[in-house]
Design a protein around this motif. Structure first.
Motif, PDB file in Angstrom:
ATOM      1  N   ARG A 124       2.545 -13.247 -17.548  1.00 34.52           N
ATOM      2  CA  ARG A 124       2.357 -14.451 -17.239  1.00 34.52           C
ATOM      3  C   ARG A 124       3.529 -15.048 -16.366  1.00 34.52           C
ATOM      4  O   ARG A 124       3.375 -15.876 -15.312  1.00 34.52           O
ATOM      5  CB  ARG A 124       2.300 -15.159 -18.693  1.00 34.52           C
ATOM      6  CG  ARG A 124       2.156 -16.735 -18.293  1.00 34.52           C
ATOM      7  CD  ARG A 124       2.083 -17.405 -19.921  1.00 34.52           C
ATOM      8  NE  ARG A 124       3.467 -17.258 -20.485  1.00 34.52           N
ATOM      9  CZ  ARG A 124       4.367 -18.097 -20.198  1.00 34.52           C
ATOM     10  NH1 ARG A 124       4.477 -18.964 -19.065  1.00 34.52           N
ATOM     11  NH2 ARG A 124       5.431 -17.884 -20.863  1.00 34.52           N
ATOM     12  N   LYS A 125       4.717 -14.660 -16.798  1.00 31.54           N
ATOM     13  CA  LYS A 125       6.045 -14.922 -16.077  1.00 31.54           C
ATOM     14  C   LYS A 125       5.870 -14.585 -14.650  1.00 31.54           C
ATOM     15  O   LYS A 125       6.679 -15.141 -13.595  1.00 31.54           O
ATOM     16  CB  LYS A 125       7.221 -14.424 -16.427  1.00 31.54           C
ATOM     17  CG  LYS A 125       7.524 -15.200 -17.760  1.00 31.54           C
ATOM     18  CD  LYS A 125       8.773 -14.337 -18.709  1.00 31.54           C
ATOM     19  CE  LYS A 125       9.129 -15.196 -19.972  1.00 31.54           C
ATOM     20  NZ  LYS A 125       9.900 -14.496 -20.924  1.00 31.54           N
ATOM     21  N   ASN A 126       5.105 -13.521 -14.373  1.00 28.45           N
ATOM     22  CA  ASN A 126       4.842 -13.069 -12.864  1.00 28.45           C
ATOM     23  C   ASN A 126       3.394 -13.544 -12.233  1.00 28.45           C
ATOM     24  O   ASN A 126       3.174 -13.085 -11.147  1.00 28.45           O
ATOM     25  CB  ASN A 126       4.717 -11.403 -12.763  1.00 28.45           C
ATOM     26  CG  ASN A 126       6.359 -10.866 -13.089  1.00 28.45           C
ATOM     27  OD1 ASN A 126       7.165 -11.198 -12.680  1.00 28.45           O
ATOM     28  ND2 ASN A 126       6.303  -9.857 -13.754  1.00 28.45           N
TER      29      ASN A 126
ATOM     30  N   VAL B 145       1.942  -5.798 -26.868  1.00 28.30           N
ATOM     31  CA  VAL B 145       0.861  -6.460 -26.337  1.00 28.30           C
ATOM     32  C   VAL B 145       1.256  -7.895 -25.614  1.00 28.30           C
ATOM     33  O   VAL B 145       1.198  -8.289 -24.652  1.00 28.30           O
ATOM     34  CB  VAL B 145      -0.555  -6.293 -26.827  1.00 28.30           C
ATOM     35  CG1 VAL B 145      -1.757  -7.345 -26.152  1.00 28.30           C
ATOM     36  CG2 VAL B 145      -0.869  -4.824 -26.890  1.00 28.30           C
ATOM     37  N   HIS B 146       1.770  -8.599 -26.703  1.00 25.73           N
ATOM     38  CA  HIS B 146       2.058  -9.899 -26.518  1.00 25.73           C
ATOM     39  C   HIS B 146       3.255  -9.858 -25.392  1.00 25.73           C
ATOM     40  O   HIS B 146       3.438 -10.710 -24.445  1.00 25.73           O
ATOM     41  CB  HIS B 146       2.546 -10.598 -27.857  1.00 25.73           C
ATOM     42  CG  HIS B 146       3.241 -12.105 -27.628  1.00 25.73           C
ATOM     43  ND1 HIS B 146       2.341 -12.971 -27.267  1.00 25.73           N
ATOM     44  CD2 HIS B 146       4.343 -12.484 -27.688  1.00 25.73           C
ATOM     45  CE1 HIS B 146       3.061 -14.345 -27.022  1.00 25.73           C
ATOM     46  NE2 HIS B 146       4.194 -13.756 -27.252  1.00 25.73           N
ATOM     47  N   HIS B 147       4.405  -8.728 -25.670  1.00 26.65           N
ATOM     48  CA  HIS B 147       5.401  -8.924 -24.659  1.00 26.65           C
ATOM     49  C   HIS B 147       4.901  -8.592 -23.328  1.00 26.65           C
ATOM     50  O   HIS B 147       5.329  -9.296 -22.177  1.00 26.65           O
ATOM     51  CB  HIS B 147       6.482  -7.845 -25.071  1.00 26.65           C
ATOM     52  CG  HIS B 147       7.342  -8.128 -26.127  1.00 26.65           C
ATOM     53  ND1 HIS B 147       7.914  -9.375 -26.366  1.00 26.65           N
ATOM     54  CD2 HIS B 147       7.358  -7.254 -27.364  1.00 26.65           C
ATOM     55  CE1 HIS B 147       8.715  -9.145 -27.459  1.00 26.65           C
ATOM     56  NE2 HIS B 147       8.163  -8.046 -28.223  1.00 26.65           N
TER      57      HIS B 147
ATOM     58  N   ARG C  20      -5.898  -3.157 -13.848  1.00 29.62           N
ATOM     59  CA  ARG C  20      -5.348  -4.017 -12.786  1.00 29.62           C
ATOM     60  C   ARG C  20      -4.541  -5.228 -12.984  1.00 29.62           C
ATOM     61  O   ARG C  20      -3.762  -5.367 -11.968  1.00 29.62           O
ATOM     62  CB  ARG C  20      -6.748  -4.045 -11.849  1.00 29.62           C
ATOM     63  CG  ARG C  20      -7.538  -3.097 -11.563  1.00 29.62           C
ATOM     64  CD  ARG C  20      -8.515  -3.451 -10.686  1.00 29.62           C
ATOM     65  NE  ARG C  20      -9.580  -4.309 -11.128  1.00 29.62           N
ATOM     66  CZ  ARG C  20     -10.674  -3.581 -11.711  1.00 29.62           C
ATOM     67  NH1 ARG C  20     -10.711  -2.348 -11.989  1.00 29.62           N
ATOM     68  NH2 ARG C  20     -11.772  -4.368 -12.620  1.00 29.62           N
ATOM     69  N   TYR C  21      -4.841  -5.995 -13.808  1.00 29.83           N
ATOM     70  CA  TYR C  21      -4.146  -7.138 -14.227  1.00 29.83           C
ATOM     71  C   TYR C  21      -2.776  -7.043 -14.543  1.00 29.83           C
ATOM     72  O   TYR C  21      -1.857  -7.280 -13.936  1.00 29.83           O
ATOM     73  CB  TYR C  21      -4.944  -7.920 -15.271  1.00 29.83           C
ATOM     74  CG  TYR C  21      -3.962  -9.179 -15.913  1.00 29.83           C
ATOM     75  CD1 TYR C  21      -4.141 -10.425 -15.609  1.00 29.83           C
ATOM     76  CD2 TYR C  21      -3.142  -9.087 -16.905  1.00 29.83           C
ATOM     77  CE1 TYR C  21      -3.529 -11.541 -15.686  1.00 29.83           C
ATOM     78  CE2 TYR C  21      -2.389 -10.108 -17.283  1.00 29.83           C
ATOM     79  CZ  TYR C  21      -2.945 -11.377 -16.739  1.00 29.83           C
ATOM     80  OH  TYR C  21      -2.119 -12.566 -17.174  1.00 29.83           O
ATOM     81  N   MET C  22      -2.464  -5.997 -15.382  1.00 28.81           N
ATOM     82  CA  MET C  22      -1.240  -5.574 -15.692  1.00 28.81           C
ATOM     83  C   MET C  22      -0.485  -4.739 -14.519  1.00 28.81           C
ATOM     84  O   MET C  22       0.740  -5.153 -14.577  1.00 28.81           O
ATOM     85  CB  MET C  22      -1.304  -4.462 -16.886  1.00 28.81           C
ATOM     86  CG  MET C  22      -1.834  -4.870 -18.251  1.00 28.81           C
ATOM     87  SD  MET C  22      -2.049  -3.966 -19.560  1.00 28.81           S
ATOM     88  CE  MET C  22      -0.526  -2.968 -19.785  1.00 28.81           C
ATOM     89  N   GLU C  23      -1.091  -4.144 -13.717  1.00 33.01           N
ATOM     90  CA  GLU C  23      -0.454  -3.650 -12.511  1.00 33.01           C
ATOM     91  C   GLU C  23      -0.288  -4.564 -11.449  1.00 33.01           C
ATOM     92  O   GLU C  23       0.827  -4.771 -10.968  1.00 33.01           O
ATOM     93  CB  GLU C  23      -1.534  -2.568 -11.751  1.00 33.01           C
ATOM     94  CG  GLU C  23      -0.961  -2.110 -10.507  1.00 33.01           C
ATOM     95  CD  GLU C  23       0.140  -0.943 -10.644  1.00 33.01           C
ATOM     96  OE1 GLU C  23       0.306  -0.453 -11.640  1.00 33.01           O
ATOM     97  OE2 GLU C  23       0.901  -0.898  -9.664  1.00 33.01           O
TER      98      GLU C  23
END
Length: 77
Positions: free
Chosen positions: A71-73, A63-65, A36-39
């Motif tokens: 984070r940028k979003n 994973v870091h990328h 959900r976080y990644m989405e």
């Protein structure tokens, strides 16, 4: 009758299915929460668009990328 995936689609699905739990483990969250976080913050879209390049990298860097994209979003994990 089951649908048959071409090799590239099968590889993409396998990679994404591997990276989501890796992301969850790295950032200490349950897998559904990680998805959900990644989405929400663009990580899943990034995976879909760049999986071919990402799968050649070390999973830690991948994973870091994804974390940096989120984070940028606006992700604040």
């Amino acid at each position: 009758m089951a649908a048959v995936l071409d090799k590239q689609t099968s590889d993409k699905v396998a990679f994404i299915a591997f990276i989501i739990p890796s992301f969850a483990e790295a950032y200490k969250m349950p897998v559904p929460e990680a998805y959900r976080y990644m989405e929400k913050y663009g990580g899943i879209d990034y995976l879909h668009r760049h999986w071919w390049a990402l799968h050649t990298d070390n999973d830690i860097w991948t994973v870091h990328h994804i974390y940096e994209i989120c984070r940028k979003n606006g992700g604040m994990r």
